[in-house]
Design a protein around this motif. Structure first.
Motif, PDB file in Angstrom:
ATOM      1  N   ARG A 220     -27.190 -35.839 -13.848  1.00 32.29           N
ATOM      2  CA  ARG A 220     -28.356 -36.016 -13.304  1.00 32.29           C
ATOM      3  C   ARG A 220     -28.217 -37.067 -12.331  1.00 32.29           C
ATOM      4  NH1 ARG A 220     -33.478 -34.049 -16.896  1.00 32.29           N
ATOM      5  NH2 ARG A 220     -32.623 -31.995 -17.400  1.00 32.29           N
ATOM      6  N   ASN A 221     -27.330 -37.991 -12.801  1.00 34.52           N
ATOM      7  CA  ASN A 221     -26.942 -39.471 -12.119  1.00 34.52           C
ATOM      8  C   ASN A 221     -28.040 -40.310 -12.135  1.00 34.52           C
ATOM      9  OD1 ASN A 221     -25.523 -41.359 -10.261  1.00 34.52           O
ATOM     10  ND2 ASN A 221     -26.568 -40.754  -8.328  1.00 34.52           N
ATOM     11  N   LEU A 222     -28.786 -40.513 -13.296  1.00 33.91           N
ATOM     12  CA  LEU A 222     -29.701 -41.096 -13.948  1.00 33.91           C
ATOM     13  C   LEU A 222     -29.333 -42.079 -14.832  1.00 33.91           C
ATOM     14  CD1 LEU A 222     -32.436 -38.380 -14.427  1.00 33.91           C
ATOM     15  CD2 LEU A 222     -32.106 -40.165 -12.468  1.00 33.91           C
ATOM     16  N   LYS A 223     -30.072 -43.114 -15.468  1.00 33.96           N
ATOM     17  CA  LYS A 223     -29.623 -44.010 -16.269  1.00 33.96           C
ATOM     18  C   LYS A 223     -30.033 -43.445 -17.738  1.00 33.96           C
ATOM     19  CE  LYS A 223     -30.429 -48.172 -13.935  1.00 33.96           C
ATOM     20  NZ  LYS A 223     -31.052 -49.547 -14.012  1.00 33.96           N
ATOM     21  N   VAL A 224     -29.306 -43.805 -18.675  1.00 35.66           N
ATOM     22  CA  VAL A 224     -29.545 -43.251 -20.136  1.00 35.66           C
ATOM     23  C   VAL A 224     -31.214 -43.377 -20.405  1.00 35.66           C
ATOM     24  CG1 VAL A 224     -28.887 -43.180 -22.486  1.00 35.66           C
ATOM     25  CG2 VAL A 224     -27.140 -43.293 -20.938  1.00 35.66           C
ATOM     26  N   ARG A 225     -31.568 -44.433 -20.079  1.00 32.69           N
ATOM     27  CA  ARG A 225     -32.758 -44.965 -20.660  1.00 32.69           C
ATOM     28  C   ARG A 225     -33.882 -43.967 -19.723  1.00 32.69           C
ATOM     29  NH1 ARG A 225     -36.370 -49.638 -20.986  1.00 32.69           N
ATOM     30  NH2 ARG A 225     -38.321 -48.838 -21.174  1.00 32.69           N
ATOM     31  N   SER A 226     -33.237 -43.592 -18.623  1.00 34.61           N
ATOM     32  CA  SER A 226     -34.569 -42.709 -17.960  1.00 34.61           C
ATOM     33  C   SER A 226     -34.591 -41.253 -18.358  1.00 34.61           C
ATOM     34  CB  SER A 226     -34.124 -42.510 -16.232  1.00 34.61           C
ATOM     35  OG  SER A 226     -34.115 -43.683 -15.819  1.00 34.61           O
ATOM     36  N   VAL A 227     -33.413 -40.863 -18.888  1.00 28.26           N
ATOM     37  CA  VAL A 227     -33.313 -39.597 -19.549  1.00 28.26           C
ATOM     38  C   VAL A 227     -34.164 -39.351 -20.889  1.00 28.26           C
ATOM     39  CG1 VAL A 227     -31.664 -37.675 -20.454  1.00 28.26           C
ATOM     40  CG2 VAL A 227     -31.188 -39.051 -18.552  1.00 28.26           C
ATOM     41  N   ALA A 228     -33.955 -40.612 -21.719  1.00 29.59           N
ATOM     42  CA  ALA A 228     -34.673 -40.760 -22.832  1.00 29.59           C
ATOM     43  C   ALA A 228     -36.076 -40.691 -22.680  1.00 29.59           C
ATOM     44  CB  ALA A 228     -34.357 -42.115 -23.472  1.00 29.59           C
ATOM     45  N   ASP A 229     -36.477 -41.720 -21.491  1.00 27.79           N
ATOM     46  CA  ASP A 229     -38.023 -41.872 -21.314  1.00 27.79           C
ATOM     47  C   ASP A 229     -38.608 -40.289 -21.156  1.00 27.79           C
ATOM     48  OD1 ASP A 229     -38.166 -44.427 -21.780  1.00 27.79           O
ATOM     49  OD2 ASP A 229     -37.934 -44.873 -20.026  1.00 27.79           O
ATOM     50  N   SER A 230     -37.868 -39.618 -20.269  1.00 32.62           N
ATOM     51  CA  SER A 230     -38.037 -38.101 -19.962  1.00 32.62           C
ATOM     52  C   SER A 230     -38.629 -37.292 -21.101  1.00 32.62           C
ATOM     53  CB  SER A 230     -37.178 -37.334 -18.903  1.00 32.62           C
ATOM     54  OG  SER A 230     -36.010 -37.231 -19.384  1.00 32.62           O
ATOM     55  N   ILE A 231     -37.700 -37.610 -22.122  1.00 29.15           N
ATOM     56  CA  ILE A 231     -37.500 -36.610 -23.337  1.00 29.15           C
ATOM     57  C   ILE A 231     -38.952 -37.100 -24.137  1.00 29.15           C
ATOM     58  CG2 ILE A 231     -36.599 -36.160 -25.412  1.00 29.15           C
ATOM     59  CD1 ILE A 231     -34.081 -36.370 -24.140  1.00 29.15           C
ATOM     60  N   LEU A 232     -39.144 -38.234 -24.074  1.00 29.55           N
ATOM     61  CA  LEU A 232     -40.142 -38.977 -24.932  1.00 29.55           C
ATOM     62  C   LEU A 232     -41.653 -38.469 -24.179  1.00 29.55           C
ATOM     63  CD1 LEU A 232     -38.972 -42.426 -25.914  1.00 29.55           C
ATOM     64  CD2 LEU A 232     -38.896 -40.111 -27.131  1.00 29.55           C
ATOM     65  N   LYS A 233     -41.679 -38.285 -22.751  1.00 28.78           N
ATOM     66  CA  LYS A 233     -43.098 -38.051 -22.135  1.00 28.78           C
ATOM     67  C   LYS A 233     -43.189 -36.662 -22.422  1.00 28.78           C
ATOM     68  CE  LYS A 233     -42.441 -41.776 -18.606  1.00 28.78           C
ATOM     69  NZ  LYS A 233     -42.272 -42.012 -17.325  1.00 28.78           N
ATOM     70  N   ALA A 234     -42.040 -35.734 -22.661  1.00 25.97           N
ATOM     71  CA  ALA A 234     -42.433 -34.545 -22.656  1.00 25.97           C
ATOM     72  C   ALA A 234     -43.000 -34.167 -24.071  1.00 25.97           C
ATOM     73  CB  ALA A 234     -41.146 -33.731 -22.448  1.00 25.97           C
ATOM     74  N   MET A 235     -42.913 -35.033 -25.112  1.00 23.72           N
ATOM     75  CA  MET A 235     -43.606 -34.867 -26.520  1.00 23.72           C
ATOM     76  C   MET A 235     -44.993 -34.624 -26.492  1.00 23.72           C
ATOM     77  SD  MET A 235     -41.337 -37.745 -28.688  1.00 23.72           S
ATOM     78  CE  MET A 235     -42.144 -37.497 -30.241  1.00 23.72           C
ATOM     79  N   PRO A 236     -45.373 -33.586 -27.270  1.00 23.65           N
ATOM     80  CA  PRO A 236     -47.107 -33.490 -27.277  1.00 23.65           C
ATOM     81  C   PRO A 236     -47.845 -34.906 -27.247  1.00 23.65           C
ATOM     82  CG  PRO A 236     -45.915 -31.969 -28.930  1.00 23.65           C
ATOM     83  CD  PRO A 236     -44.896 -33.091 -28.256  1.00 23.65           C
ATOM     84  N   SER A 237     -47.495 -35.786 -28.149  1.00 20.02           N
ATOM     85  CA  SER A 237     -48.255 -36.908 -28.212  1.00 20.02           C
ATOM     86  C   SER A 237     -47.885 -37.996 -27.269  1.00 20.02           C
ATOM     87  CB  SER A 237     -48.035 -37.543 -29.751  1.00 20.02           C
ATOM     88  OG  SER A 237     -46.467 -37.598 -29.727  1.00 20.02           O
TER      89      SER A 237
END
Length: 250
Positions: A220-237
């Motif tokens: 996706r041509n993104l930083k690893v931090r950005s991918v990690a943040d997108s995963i965390l934002k998708a969490m229910p909490s």
């Protein structure tokens, strides 16, 4: 520490420093405070209105300029535009240098001074640290002459200004390093937590989870931090918050 001229005589001069940090968020702000304090100090010694242009050079970075008045700031800014000025050559000067009237090597520079309403300049090189240099240019009105006594006072003040500015640059450097470390720690925490989520979801090792993050980052041509943040934002909490408070100083 002092922010402007105090008593110009007496034993306290040896340990005198300028407060260039209070209210200064960055190096440019500290340079501005130095320009104000310098103009007040030498103006007191000269017994007339003297302005100050300040220039900070970095071998690997942008030139910073400041001035005690808009006109002085314009003179400082012109040093970057015209590299033949005395402040631009300040590192090659061994002592305060007066840009006089007739017969001076700085005739083109004098014309620029006159355009800004100044008649003479006293250039003061500052000793800082490897790769970083600075110069103060004291600006006098038309027909003004910097006397030997004032030049001597400027030489002493240059030592104070050098120590004060070096201290301010060191402090700003420490603050920058702390901010960078905080960003690294926050980034590392987000990545670690995201890897934990992937490990739980896919029953895999940390290395495999991080490999998934890195692969998505490349695709996706993104930083690893950005991918990690997108995963965390998708969490229910939602994404967990990270907080790093500096230790209290007693």
């Amino acid at each position: 520490m002092a922010d402007g001229p105090a008593n110009n005589e007496g034993p306290d001069r040896q340990g005198f420093l300028l407060d260039l940090m209070t209210g200064a968020e960055d190096e440019a702000a500290s340079l501005q405070k130095l320009a104000y304090a310098s103009a007040r100090w030498l103006g007191t010694a000269a017994g007339t209105g003297v302005e100050c242009a300040a220039v900070l050079y970095r071998q690997r970075g942008c030139t910073a300029t400041a001035g005690s008045t808009p006109e002085a700031a314009a003179v400082a800014a012109s040093e970057d535009e015209y590299p033949d000025g005395p402040a631009a050559l300040g590192t090659a000067l061994a002592a305060p240098t007066v840009v006089g009237q007739a017969g001076s090597r700085w005739q083109a520079y004098r014309r620029r001074l006159l355009e800004h309403g100044f008649g003479a300049a006293l250039v003061l090189p500052l000793e800082l640290q490897p790769g970083v240099s600075a110069a103060l240019v004291f600006l006098g009105p038309a027909n003004h002459a910097f006397t030997p006594r004032v030049t001597s006072e400027a030489a002493w003040f240059g030592e104070v200004a050098s120590r004060s500015l070096k201290l301010a640059l060191d402090v700003h450097g420490v603050i920058r390093a702390g901010d960078n470390l905080k960003q690294v720690l926050e980034s590392r925490t987000s990545i670690d937590v995201a890897c934990g989520v992937l490990m739980a979801q896919n029953r895999c090792s940390y290395a495999e989870a991080f490999s998934r993050l890195a692969g998505t980052s490349r695709n996706r041509n993104l930083k690893v931090r950005s991918v990690a943040d997108s995963i965390l934002k998708a969490m229910p909490s939602g994404a967990p918050r990270t907080r790093f408070d500096p230790p209290a100083i007693a």
